[in-house]
Design a protein around this motif. Structure first.
Motif, PDB file in Angstrom:
ATOM      1  N   TYR A 152      -6.993   5.406   2.094  1.00  0.00           N
ATOM      2  CA  TYR A 152      -6.751   6.769   1.610  1.00  0.00           C
ATOM      3  C   TYR A 152      -7.403   6.956   0.243  1.00  0.00           C
ATOM      4  N   THR A 153      -8.333   7.881   0.156  1.00  0.00           N
ATOM      5  CA  THR A 153      -9.038   8.115  -1.106  1.00  0.00           C
ATOM      6  C   THR A 153      -8.129   8.744  -2.156  1.00  0.00           C
ATOM      7  N   ASN A 154      -7.029   9.352  -1.743  1.00  0.00           N
ATOM      8  CA  ASN A 154      -6.119   9.990  -2.701  1.00  0.00           C
ATOM      9  C   ASN A 154      -4.934   9.099  -3.067  1.00  0.00           C
ATOM     10  N   PHE A 155      -5.043   7.805  -2.768  1.00  0.00           N
ATOM     11  CA  PHE A 155      -3.954   6.880  -3.096  1.00  0.00           C
ATOM     12  C   PHE A 155      -4.053   6.463  -4.558  1.00  0.00           C
ATOM     13  N   ASN A 156      -2.940   6.614  -5.270  1.00  0.00           N
ATOM     14  CA  ASN A 156      -2.870   6.286  -6.695  1.00  0.00           C
ATOM     15  C   ASN A 156      -2.269   4.887  -6.852  1.00  0.00           C
ATOM     16  N   THR A 157      -3.133   3.891  -6.980  1.00  0.00           N
ATOM     17  CA  THR A 157      -2.685   2.497  -7.028  1.00  0.00           C
ATOM     18  C   THR A 157      -1.811   2.226  -8.245  1.00  0.00           C
ATOM     19  N   GLU A 158      -2.195   2.772  -9.395  1.00  0.00           N
ATOM     20  CA  GLU A 158      -1.424   2.521 -10.613  1.00  0.00           C
ATOM     21  C   GLU A 158      -0.020   3.117 -10.516  1.00  0.00           C
ATOM     22  N   LYS A 159       0.074   4.276  -9.903  1.00  0.00           N
ATOM     23  CA  LYS A 159       1.386   4.895  -9.692  1.00  0.00           C
ATOM     24  C   LYS A 159       2.241   4.024  -8.788  1.00  0.00           C
TER      25      LYS A 159
ATOM     26  N   LEU B 226       4.556   3.763  -0.997  1.00  0.00           N
ATOM     27  CA  LEU B 226       3.173   3.873  -0.537  1.00  0.00           C
ATOM     28  C   LEU B 226       2.848   5.301  -0.102  1.00  0.00           C
ATOM     29  N   VAL B 227       3.763   5.927   0.616  1.00  0.00           N
ATOM     30  CA  VAL B 227       3.554   7.296   1.095  1.00  0.00           C
ATOM     31  C   VAL B 227       3.533   8.290  -0.071  1.00  0.00           C
ATOM     32  N   MET B 228       4.475   8.153  -1.018  1.00  0.00           N
ATOM     33  CA  MET B 228       4.586   9.100  -2.118  1.00  0.00           C
ATOM     34  C   MET B 228       3.546   8.859  -3.211  1.00  0.00           C
ATOM     35  N   SER B 229       2.824   7.740  -3.149  1.00  0.00           N
ATOM     36  CA  SER B 229       1.779   7.459  -4.137  1.00  0.00           C
ATOM     37  C   SER B 229       0.444   8.082  -3.764  1.00  0.00           C
TER      38      SER B 229
ATOM     39  N   LYS C  62      -3.636  -2.711  -1.306  1.00  0.00           N
ATOM     40  CA  LYS C  62      -5.085  -2.718  -1.090  1.00  0.00           C
ATOM     41  C   LYS C  62      -5.455  -1.965   0.182  1.00  0.00           C
ATOM     42  N   PHE C  63      -4.637  -2.125   1.225  1.00  0.00           N
ATOM     43  CA  PHE C  63      -4.895  -1.423   2.486  1.00  0.00           C
ATOM     44  C   PHE C  63      -4.818   0.088   2.273  1.00  0.00           C
ATOM     45  N   PHE C  64      -3.771   0.564   1.612  1.00  0.00           N
ATOM     46  CA  PHE C  64      -3.617   1.998   1.379  1.00  0.00           C
ATOM     47  C   PHE C  64      -4.737   2.535   0.496  1.00  0.00           C
ATOM     48  N   SER C  65      -5.108   1.750  -0.521  1.00  0.00           N
ATOM     49  CA  SER C  65      -6.157   2.175  -1.430  1.00  0.00           C
ATOM     50  C   SER C  65      -7.497   2.311  -0.711  1.00  0.00           C
ATOM     51  N   LYS C  66      -7.754   1.407   0.214  1.00  0.00           N
ATOM     52  CA  LYS C  66      -9.006   1.444   0.970  1.00  0.00           C
ATOM     53  C   LYS C  66      -9.004   2.565   2.007  1.00  0.00           C
TER      54      LYS C  66
END
Length: 244
Positions: free
Chosen positions: A109-116, A147-150, A103-107
């Motif tokens: 970074y706009t380019n974070f792919n949560t499903e991936k 997290l970084v590669m997503s 959730k932190f990464f998704s919030k």
């Protein structure tokens, strides 16, 4: 390996980049271009300047002089959007769960792919409710890499991603790197564990005492010297190694 894309602007350009602390030169007149669509090894002994260069690219350290352009622009908001950075030491909040980290990464970074990210985490048989503090060091390393590669980044910068972990975790990390960056992106990997990683490298950069002493395609070096990149590195740095 990813193919070249048509964008003619180099992903990274360093022009006469210098960094010094208290009159000690850490990076000395670095001129360097990082192309698109490549996995590149930034190779050098401890103290050669690898981490300082990486911190400059990530806007964590200010150059003493010189210029750095990321995607044709000075380091700033744009570069932070397109660079995904794995530092040498974990920065995950160990009091949080895996789900909270997502959730932190998704919030943030706009380019974070949560499903991936969830798919990669599922492949590890890792429960989203697990607290990071309860995870082994190797599992924490895997989670941070996921997290970084997503992120759908243009440049992934990984600082010593293989340090202090077991061989099985190293294999997982290399497989994750190869499988999870999109066509046209590049990966810059700083490491001194060359033999473990050289088989995935398209190009190498040798850095010694703050200077770039070689940039070349991996296959060219192997063919020229009829040996591994690790051996080419050892021979190149032989005098320096013997003095330590």
């Amino acid at each position: 390996m990813p193919k070249h894309q048509s964008n003619p602007i180099p992903l990274v350009e360093c022009r006469h980049l210098t960094k010094s602390y208290d009159h000690k030169i850490i990076l000395n007149d670095i001129n360097l271009t990082i192309p698109r669509g490549k996995i590149i090894g930034l190779l050098g002994q401890n103290g050669a300047g690898k981490s300082t260069l990486i911190k400059i690219l990530n806007d964590l350290v200010t150059p003493t002089s010189g210029e750095v352009l990321i995607d044709g622009q000075p380091i700033g908001i744009h570069s932070k959007k397109i660079i995904s950075y794995l530092p040498e030491r974990t920065y995950l909040n160990k009091a949080t769960t895996v789900q909270e980290s997502l959730k932190f990464f998704s919030k943030f970074y706009t380019n974070f792919n949560t499903e991936k990210a969830k798919s990669l985490i599922h492949n590890l048989n890792l429960d989203l409710t697990t607290k990071i503090a309860k995870m082994s060091k190797g599992m924490q390393e895997k989670l941070q890499l996921i997290l970084v590669m997503s992120r759908e980044a243009e440049l992934y910068i990984l600082d010593e991603p293989l340090g202090g972990i077991d061989p099985a975790t190293r294999d997982y990390i290399l497989d994750t790197i190869l499988s999870n960056f999109h066509e046209g992106a590049s990966v810059l990997i700083s490491t001194h564990l060359i033999s473990d990683i050289e088989h995935i490298l398209d190009e190498v950069i040798f850095i010694q005492n703050g200077r770039i002493i070689l940039t070349e395609e991996s296959d060219y070096l192997r063919n020229k010297y009829h040996s591994s990149i690790d051996e080419v590195f050892r021979q190149t740095f032989k005098a320096d190694i013997n003095n330590n």
